[in-house]
Design an enzyme around this catalytic site. Structure first.
Site, PDB file in Angstrom:
ATOM      1  N   LYS A  33       0.326  -0.677  -0.156  1.00  0.00           N
ATOM      2  CA  LYS A  33      -0.318  -0.532   0.442  1.00  0.00           C
ATOM      3  C   LYS A  33       1.251   1.471   0.517  1.00  0.00           C
ATOM      4  O   LYS A  33       1.980   1.220   0.002  1.00  0.00           O
ATOM      5  CB  LYS A  33      -1.129   0.317   1.441  1.00  0.00           C
ATOM      6  CG  LYS A  33      -0.132   0.028   2.251  1.00  0.00           C
ATOM      7  CD  LYS A  33      -1.223   0.137   3.610  1.00  0.00           C
ATOM      8  CE  LYS A  33      -0.774  -0.630   4.870  1.00  0.00           C
ATOM      9  NZ  LYS A  33      -0.611   0.544   5.983  1.00  0.00           N
ATOM     10  N   ARG A 129      -9.085   0.785  16.544  1.00  0.00           N
ATOM     11  CA  ARG A 129      -8.987   1.202  15.569  1.00  0.00           C
ATOM     12  C   ARG A 129      -9.988   0.747  14.476  1.00  0.00           C
ATOM     13  O   ARG A 129     -11.071   1.096  13.931  1.00  0.00           O
ATOM     14  CB  ARG A 129      -7.628   1.211  15.040  1.00  0.00           C
ATOM     15  CG  ARG A 129      -7.562   2.621  13.620  1.00  0.00           C
ATOM     16  CD  ARG A 129      -6.261   2.418  12.642  1.00  0.00           C
ATOM     17  NE  ARG A 129      -5.613   0.938  12.748  1.00  0.00           N
ATOM     18  CZ  ARG A 129      -4.640   0.732  11.987  1.00  0.00           C
ATOM     19  NH1 ARG A 129      -4.130   1.465  11.196  1.00  0.00           N
ATOM     20  NH2 ARG A 129      -4.089  -0.221  10.850  1.00  0.00           N
ATOM     21  N   TYR A 250      19.174  28.969   6.521  1.00  0.00           N
ATOM     22  CA  TYR A 250      17.522  29.961   6.811  1.00  0.00           C
ATOM     23  C   TYR A 250      17.173  30.444   8.560  1.00  0.00           C
ATOM     24  O   TYR A 250      17.680  28.857   9.246  1.00  0.00           O
ATOM     25  CB  TYR A 250      16.444  28.955   6.601  1.00  0.00           C
ATOM     26  CG  TYR A 250      15.861  29.185   4.990  1.00  0.00           C
ATOM     27  CD1 TYR A 250      15.261  30.768   4.126  1.00  0.00           C
ATOM     28  CD2 TYR A 250      15.543  27.845   3.854  1.00  0.00           C
ATOM     29  CE1 TYR A 250      14.974  30.700   3.171  1.00  0.00           C
ATOM     30  CE2 TYR A 250      15.384  28.668   2.396  1.00  0.00           C
ATOM     31  CZ  TYR A 250      14.703  29.710   1.778  1.00  0.00           C
ATOM     32  OH  TYR A 250      14.614  30.064   0.569  1.00  0.00           O
ATOM     33  N   MET A 298      13.809  23.644   0.662  1.00  0.00           N
ATOM     34  CA  MET A 298      13.371  23.184  -0.429  1.00  0.00           C
ATOM     35  C   MET A 298      13.707  22.042  -1.152  1.00  0.00           C
ATOM     36  O   MET A 298      13.354  20.849  -1.530  1.00  0.00           O
ATOM     37  CB  MET A 298      12.528  23.851  -0.897  1.00  0.00           C
ATOM     38  CG  MET A 298      11.142  22.987  -2.013  1.00  0.00           C
ATOM     39  SD  MET A 298      10.657  24.905  -2.583  1.00  0.00           S
ATOM     40  CE  MET A 298       9.312  24.910  -1.651  1.00  0.00           C
TER      41      MET A 298
HETATM   42  C1  LIG Z   1      -3.876  -4.466   8.630  1.00  0.00           C
HETATM   43  C2  LIG Z   1      -2.628  -4.491   8.551  1.00  0.00           C
HETATM   44  N1  LIG Z   1      -1.758  -5.274   8.213  1.00  0.00           N
HETATM   45  C3  LIG Z   1      -0.331  -5.482   7.959  1.00  0.00           C
HETATM   46  C4  LIG Z   1       0.237  -4.000   7.705  1.00  0.00           C
HETATM   47  C5  LIG Z   1       1.496  -3.994   7.755  1.00  0.00           C
HETATM   48  O1  LIG Z   1       2.271  -2.542   9.017  1.00  0.00           O
HETATM   49  P1  LIG Z   1       3.799  -3.313   9.259  1.00  0.00           P
HETATM   50  O2  LIG Z   1       4.643  -2.705   8.037  1.00  0.00           O
HETATM   51  O3  LIG Z   1       4.623  -2.947  10.355  1.00  0.00           O
HETATM   52  O4  LIG Z   1       4.446  -4.423   8.904  1.00  0.00           O
HETATM   53  C6  LIG Z   1      -0.747  -3.108   8.127  1.00  0.00           C
HETATM   54  C7  LIG Z   1       0.031  -1.994   7.719  1.00  0.00           C
HETATM   55  O5  LIG Z   1       0.108  -0.209   8.858  1.00  0.00           O
HETATM   56  C8  LIG Z   1      -1.986  -3.382   8.052  1.00  0.00           C
HETATM   57  O6  LIG Z   1      -2.536  -2.256   8.074  1.00  0.00           O
END
Ligand SMILES: Cc1ncc(COP(=O)(O)O)c(C=O)c1O
Length: 353
Positions: A33, A129, A250, A298
């Site tokens: 992701k 969460r 800066y 920047m």
């Molecule tokens: C549901 C879930 N599983 C796995 C992961 C992977 O986590 P990590 O990057 O700590 O291995 C995430 C990342 O946020 C997640 O939200």
């Protein structure tokens, strides 16, 4: 050409995936992701495709990008669907979905999927969460089964503090998960990177490694053999001498303590290097450690070359990579490697391996 670039070592990525899989056992979804934590989702997924059991992304558009690039392995949407039309796309593109709240069950109830859905049912075991509470889980599972639209159900949860080996939270979450799922059939998936490396009791059917794939160890105190995947680097594009007492950059945050040879480096906060990095943050120039001096701009930053007489115009400057762990920079700016890696942009991405 501006020398700022992110070198992505795809051999290291595969090495880290195999390390995760062998430490955990069973199968592992590679979490790609957020553009593979800033490394480039498509090239990383392609590099892993022949090796992985599947991928995980956050939401539909991320999965569609992979499908459009020819990735045909299973892909799990960790946030599941947001609307009924997304469920149609899930079926069309053969995706797996997390179900973590009641509205998503309602969407499934009202849908007419042509094929059984592959669902990962998420329990809230204490992170609070996302997911169903322990006392809600069985009813959620039953509703999914009764809908007649769901094939296999994998039971999952996520840990809040798996990267902290000495806190009881992970054990408490494990106990809550095991108790609530005791009588439910199906595979289990609990472990993110921290739990893969540090909590063998959380190893079940599927692992979900994210940050460790990219070689940023979530528990750097115990070396685990991970290889950094991204090297963020640029080069010295100008050198100047400033006398003791002279301000630099800066806000005149830095004043030279001694006559100082300053290297001007073509990389700044618009490229993802944190502006909050303090004086003294380590950098490596031609492989030798020195320090950041002056506030990050920047497009540029400045480093101390006083003790590196051989360094000069064109010298290679590593901001993080094999010499400078990204965790070290994260610590200096009070964040985590995840955020720094995700923020890298504008530089040239070059893939090796
Ligand atoms: C549901 C879930 N599983 C796995 C992961 C992977 O986590 P990590 O990057 O700590 O291995 C995430 C990342 O946020 C997640 O939200």
């Amino acid at each position: 050409m501006r020398p700022a670039r992110a070198l992505i070592d795809l051999d290291a990525l595969r090495h880290n995936y195999h390390l995760a899989r062998s430490r955990h056992g069973g199968r592992a979804l590679a979490v790609v992701k957020a553009n593979a934590y800033g490394h480039g989702a498509v090239p990383c997924a392609r590099a892993l495709a022949a090796d992985v059991d599947g991928f995980a992304v956050a939401f539909l558009e991320e999965a569609l990008e992979l499908r459009a690039a020819g990735i045909d392995q299973p892909i799990l949407l960790l946030e599941g669907v947001f609307s009924p039309d997304e469920l149609e796309q899930v079926v069309r593109h053969d995706l797996w979905i997390v179900v973590h709240h009641a509205e998503q069950i309602r969407i499934i109830d009202h849908a007419q999927p042509a094929l059984p859905l592959q669902v990962w049912l998420k329990m809230n075991s204490g992170m609070n969460r996302a997911g169903f509470l322990p006392h809600e889980l069985r009813a959620a599972w039953q509703r999914l089964k009764d809908s007649g639209k769901v094939g296999d159900i994998t039971l999952m949860t996520h840990f809040a503090r798996a990267d902290e080996p000495h806190v009881v939270t992970t054990t408490e979450q494990l106990t809550a998960f095991d108790a609530a799922t005791r009588d439910l059939p199906g595979p289990r998936s609990l472990a993110n990177s921290g739990a893969i490396l540090g909590w063998p009791a959380a190893h079940r059917d599927w692992a979900r490694p994210g940050i460790l794939l990219y070689g940023a160890d979530p528990m750097p105190d115990e070396p685990n053999g991970l290889r950094p995947v991204m090297t963020l680097e640029s080069a010295v594009m100008a050198v100047r001498e400033i006398p003791a007492g002279a301000p630099l950059g800066y806000g005149a945050r830095f004043h030279a303590e001694r006559p100082t040879r300053v290297g001007l480096v073509a990389l700044g906060y618009a490229d993802g290097y944190p502006r909050t990095a303090p004086d003294g943050t380590p950098v490596a120039v031609d492989g030798v450690r020195t320090r950041l001096i002056g506030r990050v701009s920047m497009d540029m930053l400045t480093v101390d070359l006083t003790d590196l007489p051989d360094a000069g115009l064109g010298s290679r400057v590593e901001l993080w990579g094999a010499n400078i762990p990204v965790n070290r920079i994260a610590e200096a700016v009070h964040t985590i490697s995840y955020e720094l890696l995700c923020n890298v942009k504008r530089v040239r991405f070059e893939y090796q391996g």
